[in-house]
Write a protein that holds these residues in place. Structure first.
Motif, mmCIF file in Angstrom:
data_model
loop_
_atom_site.group_PDB
_atom_site.id
_atom_site.type_symbol
_atom_site.label_atom_id
_atom_site.label_comp_id
_atom_site.label_asym_id
_atom_site.label_seq_id
_atom_site.Cartn_x
_atom_site.Cartn_y
_atom_site.Cartn_z
ATOM 1 N N ALA A 22 34.881 21.153 33.138
ATOM 2 C CA ALA A 22 34.868 20.845 31.652
ATOM 3 C C ALA A 22 36.159 20.646 31.042
ATOM 4 N N TRP A 23 36.905 21.520 31.234
ATOM 5 C CA TRP A 23 38.325 21.394 30.647
ATOM 6 C C TRP A 23 39.091 20.202 31.198
ATOM 7 N N SER A 26 37.856 16.854 29.979
ATOM 8 C CA SER A 26 38.086 16.797 28.456
ATOM 9 C C SER A 26 39.847 16.416 28.583
ATOM 10 N N TRP A 27 40.566 16.838 29.507
ATOM 11 C CA TRP A 27 41.799 16.667 29.247
ATOM 12 C C TRP A 27 42.119 15.305 29.723
ATOM 13 N N VAL A 29 39.676 12.676 29.694
ATOM 14 C CA VAL A 29 39.390 11.775 28.649
ATOM 15 C C VAL A 29 40.089 11.619 27.611
ATOM 16 N N GLY A 30 40.848 12.869 27.074
ATOM 17 C CA GLY A 30 41.611 12.744 25.978
ATOM 18 C C GLY A 30 42.833 11.826 26.198
ATOM 19 N N ASP A 33 41.995 8.292 26.205
ATOM 20 C CA ASP A 33 41.725 7.860 24.917
ATOM 21 C C ASP A 33 43.004 7.431 24.271
ATOM 22 N N PRO A 54 34.410 10.075 22.152
ATOM 23 C CA PRO A 54 35.374 10.353 23.332
ATOM 24 C C PRO A 54 34.841 9.293 24.446
#
Length: 207
Positions: A22-23, A26-27, A29-30, A33, A54
């Motif tokens: 998940a981390w 998330s990194w 995708v961030g 973005d 996101p």
């Protein structure tokens, strides 16, 4: 205490892979973005929707790659890319960086490339000690002229981080080719040998 220790390690085995996955997602995708910054302010999804969702950067990045790939695949696009390469090759300092990155990317992402297509077993860092490595190509030019036998370029990754490693030239006869996919070999390396690759002979016997 033995039961508590068992529950603790079982919980770690269940939670840690999910949390790390998940981390990482998330990194990624961030980071993607951030590409939304190239859009005009009135086109920003956050402003249009009134709240942040996101993942729009991932869609924008994929769209840009598809459009650029489609354009570069036709005659006009190829000519424009060649013109851009020729222009960059005339700029000092920039040309050395760009050419090096381009050669690596062409090797890794080209459909006809052979980089990281074969997993091998080699003796490293000394005779009698074996590790899993990847054939990345064959020597050429001046390097090949100094080598008498048939050599191959080999990348020996480190564990648990395979992005670091060693580039060595080895005799092809000293490399034992493995009937193992690149994904399975990477999992084997990252897990430090815990996640063993499937045995092809056992798989054949089970059919």
């Amino acid at each position: 205490m033995a039961a508590v220790r068992k529950w603790l390690f079982t919980g770690l085995l269940v939670v840690v892979p999910g949390v790390i996955t998940a981390w990482v997602l998330s990194w990624i995708v961030g980071a993607l973005d951030q590409t939304l910054g190239i859009l005009p302010g009135s086109w920003q999804p956050d402003r249009l929707l009134g709240f942040h969702i996101p993942g729009f950067g991932v869609l924008l990045t994929l769209s840009i790659l598809l459009v650029v790939g489609a354009f570069a695949s036709n005659f006009a696009g190829r000519k424009l890319v060649e013109w851009g390469d020729a222009l960059v090759s005339r700029i000092p300092v920039v040309r050395s960086i760009y050419s090096s990155v381009k050669q690596v990317s062409d090797t890794l992402f080209s459909e006809s490339g052979n980089a990281f297509r074969t997993a091998v077993l080699v003796q490293w860092p000394r005779e009698g000690v074996w590790t899993v490595a990847f054939i990345t190509g064959t020597p050429s030019g001046e390097v090949a002229a100094h080598l008498r036998d048939e050599f191959v370029s080999v990348y020996v990754p480190t564990t648990p981080n395979p992005t670091g490693g060693y580039f060595v030239l080895m005799r092809k006869s000293d490399c034992v080719e493995l009937d193992m996919s690149i994904d399975a070999a990477l999992k084997y390396i990252v897990s430090m040998g815990v996640v063993a690759p499937p045995d092809p002979l056992a798989a054949e016997a089970g059919k």
